[in-house]
Design a protein around this motif. Sequence first.
Motif, PDB file in Angstrom:
ATOM      1  N   GLU A  14      -9.499  -6.428   5.029  1.00 18.74           N
ATOM      2  CA  GLU A  14      -8.601  -5.327   4.656  1.00 18.74           C
ATOM      3  C   GLU A  14      -8.565  -4.274   5.759  1.00 18.74           C
ATOM      4  O   GLU A  14      -7.492  -3.828   6.170  1.00 18.74           O
ATOM      5  N   ASP A  15      -9.749  -3.875   6.204  1.00 21.78           N
ATOM      6  CA  ASP A  15      -9.823  -2.785   7.176  1.00 21.78           C
ATOM      7  C   ASP A  15      -9.083  -3.131   8.463  1.00 21.78           C
ATOM      8  O   ASP A  15      -8.435  -2.280   9.071  1.00 21.78           O
ATOM      9  N   LEU A  46      -1.416  -6.098   0.107  1.00 20.33           N
ATOM     10  CA  LEU A  46      -1.708  -4.981   1.007  1.00 20.33           C
ATOM     11  C   LEU A  46      -0.680  -4.908   2.142  1.00 20.33           C
ATOM     12  O   LEU A  46      -0.168  -3.833   2.458  1.00 20.33           O
ATOM     13  N   GLU A  68      -4.638 -10.443  -2.622  1.00 18.85           N
ATOM     14  CA  GLU A  68      -4.889  -9.057  -2.247  1.00 18.85           C
ATOM     15  C   GLU A  68      -4.394  -8.711  -0.843  1.00 18.85           C
ATOM     16  O   GLU A  68      -3.869  -7.623  -0.614  1.00 18.85           O
ATOM     17  N   LEU A  93      -8.713   0.456  -2.196  1.00 22.96           N
ATOM     18  CA  LEU A  93      -8.555  -0.988  -2.387  1.00 22.96           C
ATOM     19  C   LEU A  93      -9.740  -1.630  -3.103  1.00 22.96           C
ATOM     20  O   LEU A  93     -10.742  -0.986  -3.384  1.00 22.96           O
ATOM     21  N   VAL A 146      -5.347  -2.627   7.930  1.00 22.43           N
ATOM     22  CA  VAL A 146      -5.021  -1.198   7.852  1.00 22.43           C
ATOM     23  C   VAL A 146      -5.111  -0.557   9.237  1.00 22.43           C
ATOM     24  O   VAL A 146      -4.205   0.180   9.660  1.00 22.43           O
ATOM     25  N   SER A 165     -10.839   0.886   2.372  1.00 24.43           N
ATOM     26  CA  SER A 165     -11.066  -0.551   2.213  1.00 24.43           C
ATOM     27  C   SER A 165     -12.564  -0.830   2.123  1.00 24.43           C
ATOM     28  O   SER A 165     -13.392   0.006   2.497  1.00 24.43           O
ATOM     29  N   TYR A 166     -12.885  -2.062   1.656  1.00 21.76           N
ATOM     30  CA  TYR A 166     -14.282  -2.399   1.392  1.00 21.76           C
ATOM     31  C   TYR A 166     -14.742  -3.677   2.078  1.00 21.76           C
ATOM     32  O   TYR A 166     -15.875  -4.078   1.903  1.00 21.76           O
TER      33      TYR A 166
END
Length: 301
Positions: A240-241, A214, A210, A98, A244, A235-236
Amino acid sequence: MDQPEYHIPVMLSECITGLAIDPEGIYLDLTFGGGGHTREILKSLKGGHLYGFDQDEDAAANAPEDPRFTFVQANFRDLKRYLRLYGVAKVDGMLADLGISSHQIDQPERGFSTRFEGELDMRMNQGSGLTAKEVLNTYEEGQLHKIFGIYGEVKNAKTLARQVVSERASQPFESIAGFRDLLKKFAPRGKEYKYFAQVFQALRIEVNDELGALEEMLLQAKEILKPNGRLVVMSYHSLEDRLVKNFMAKGKFHGELEKDFYGNPVRPFEPITRKALVAGEEELARNNRARSAKLRVAKRL
């Protein structure tokens, strides 16, 4: 055209291990970029096939000429629709790295980095509509406050949003330099570049939707992965993390894990990695971008 410096893949060997590649299987590289992951996956494929997705038209130049590979210029949120065009219903594994590529950051005219002068663009798909300039010049103060605070985790998000609205009334934001001049007034001393990065991250996430993309991709993964198929996501940042991690553990983004009448967990995936994998010291010394990377792997039940 081979561009090895386009983007250095992070935790490459861990990603490939996570996919547990079947040489005859069908795989997806959902963030093709410079093709680093793709080339590594192709080394393990014999009769199988790999589809590489990327919404950035620049990435198409890196597509290898290989009968086992198909490049798809599209956002991974549309993956089911495009796979249907190729007659693919189920796949054995999918990989998503990502965030943003080194190539995108290093192109001044794309507007992703405060290191350069350029327009406030930040579109990963240059054919799409919304730009960072439009966000700054048209969004209401409350919307900007939310974007800076949630997507950028900026401490003084409310004050910054108010000032953006105030300044644009007399002089709309056009360039990175002009916006950076404003940010300098609000950045903590000694942490200016971190502050710039947080605000730019917030704008980039909004411009490219984004997190929405996702979520859509992960929900489709549930439908198209074969039993025991692997989902590998890197992920960054924490937003995001978290999505997920929750999806791999519970099959949804919020709420508690559902259980059946007997108390057994009801979920589409089983995490292979209990904790997120992070880059080792050797890789960190080689590639600074790996510092914030978190890799999670799950299999379809």
